[in-house]
Design an enzyme around this catalytic site. Structure first.
Site, PDB file in Angstrom:
ATOM      1  N   CYS A 115     -78.711  58.581  19.920  1.00 35.07           N
ATOM      2  CA  CYS A 115     -79.339  59.117  18.707  1.00 35.07           C
ATOM      3  C   CYS A 115     -78.894  58.319  17.476  1.00 35.07           C
ATOM      4  O   CYS A 115     -79.711  57.943  16.626  1.00 35.07           O
ATOM      5  CB  CYS A 115     -78.980  60.598  18.569  1.00 35.07           C
ATOM      6  SG  CYS A 115     -79.881  61.438  17.262  1.00 35.07           S
ATOM      7  N   CYS A 116     -77.583  58.043  17.385  1.00 34.91           N
ATOM      8  CA  CYS A 116     -77.074  57.244  16.253  1.00 34.91           C
ATOM      9  C   CYS A 116     -77.598  55.819  16.317  1.00 34.91           C
ATOM     10  O   CYS A 116     -77.876  55.198  15.293  1.00 34.91           O
ATOM     11  CB  CYS A 116     -75.548  57.229  16.244  1.00 34.91           C
ATOM     12  SG  CYS A 116     -74.786  58.705  15.561  1.00 34.91           S
ATOM     13  N   CYS A 197     -75.356  64.171   9.589  1.00 31.21           N
ATOM     14  CA  CYS A 197     -76.544  64.924   9.982  1.00 31.21           C
ATOM     15  C   CYS A 197     -76.162  66.367  10.343  1.00 31.21           C
ATOM     16  O   CYS A 197     -75.066  66.630  10.850  1.00 31.21           O
ATOM     17  CB  CYS A 197     -77.185  64.264  11.186  1.00 31.21           C
ATOM     18  SG  CYS A 197     -77.739  62.582  10.887  1.00 31.21           S
ATOM     19  N   CYS A 200     -74.639  67.498  13.740  1.00 31.18           N
ATOM     20  CA  CYS A 200     -73.362  66.865  14.092  1.00 31.18           C
ATOM     21  C   CYS A 200     -72.296  67.076  13.023  1.00 31.18           C
ATOM     22  O   CYS A 200     -71.300  66.333  12.977  1.00 31.18           O
ATOM     23  CB  CYS A 200     -73.575  65.370  14.311  1.00 31.18           C
ATOM     24  SG  CYS A 200     -74.825  65.020  15.548  1.00 31.18           S
ATOM     25  N   CYS A 223     -70.423  56.606  13.911  1.00 28.82           N
ATOM     26  CA  CYS A 223     -71.834  56.548  14.284  1.00 28.82           C
ATOM     27  C   CYS A 223     -72.199  55.221  14.940  1.00 28.82           C
ATOM     28  O   CYS A 223     -73.210  55.126  15.641  1.00 28.82           O
ATOM     29  CB  CYS A 223     -72.714  56.778  13.058  1.00 28.82           C
ATOM     30  SG  CYS A 223     -72.459  55.558  11.771  1.00 28.82           S
TER      31      CYS A 223
END
Ligand code: SF4
Length: 238
Positions: A115-116, A197, A200, A223
């Site tokens: 995702c990062c 985010c 997280c 990240c």
């Protein structure tokens, strides 16, 4: 044009310089081939403030992941408007759109590294590709990875990473904010001392480190913008 000076020697010299002196050198050296990234949280305000007072048209990269707290987006709009900032939103590559939409809720929890990579690493790689230098706000007192960083670092492609606040402490940041009466992200007062985010980030207690609320309990502290992941050109999806 790649940087020709002795970066290691300069980085050592800069250990005893102020962030403003380092920024002045960077702007003189790289002209318009430089940009800064910012996450627009309370602790980001000092570097944003000092950098844009020296170079008001400086491009400020913001990683618009789509997972931010609405408070973060409102804070960004307010600061960008009040300070007349040249903010550039960075978004994921469109080839990930279908995959992300199909996995929107679970992706940050099931595979935060992917995702990062999609939402932060790859957009930043693309944004800095045409530049000679990239200013970041990392500090040595934030994580073990950041403790190893240098004030100037050259990437494999010749990009110079400039980290003017590397030697600053949390107390230095707080003192600058107070001295210049800088604005505060609305979630800071609610215990969110490092804000990324929403999926997280959690609030932390008084005795916790500031970054304890980032990917809490998931064995992840970075990240990927400031780790080996930034060199990765692709990410295999299993
Ligand atoms: S911080 Fe979380 S939501 Fe944001 S890009 Fe990384 S894994 Fe995804």
């Amino acid at each position: 044009m790649p940087f020709n000076g002795d970066i290691q020697q300069l980085a050592e010299e800069f250990e005893s310089r102020t962030p403003q002196e380092i920024l002045q050198w960077a702007f003189a050296e790289f002209g318009d081939d430089i940009a800064m990234s910012s996450s627009f949280q309370t602790q980001s305000m000092p570097l944003l403030h000092m950098a844009t007072r020296l170079k008001p048209d400086l491009r400020i990269f913001f990683l618009d992941t789509g997972y931010h707290f609405w408070e973060s987006l409102i804070f960004l709009v307010r600061v960008a408007s009040d300070w007349q900032l040249n903010v550039v939103d960075l978004n994921r590559d469109s080839r990930w759109d279908v995959f992300v939409r199909q996995n929107l809720r679970n992706l940050p929890l099931d595979d935060p590294n992917l995702c990062c990579y999609i939402h932060k690493v790859q957009p930043m790689q693309k944004a800095v590709a045409g530049l000679r230098a990239w200013i970041t706000g990392i500090r040595r007192d934030q994580t073990d990875v950041r403790a190893q960083a240098k004030i100037l670092e050259v990437q494999e492609d010749g990009l110079v990473k400039v980290n003017p606040l590397l030697n600053w402490t949390k107390a230095d940041v707080a003192a600058y904010i107070e001295a210049h009466n800088l604005p505060s992200h609305p979630l800071t007062a609610k215990g969110y001392r490092s804000i990324g985010c929403a999926p997280c980030t959690v609030a932390v207690g008084a005795g916790d480190s500031d970054r304890a609320g980032r990917w809490a309990g998931r064995g992840k502290t970075e990240c990927g913008l400031h780790t080996e992941m930034f060199k990765q050109k692709e990410y295999a999806v299993s």
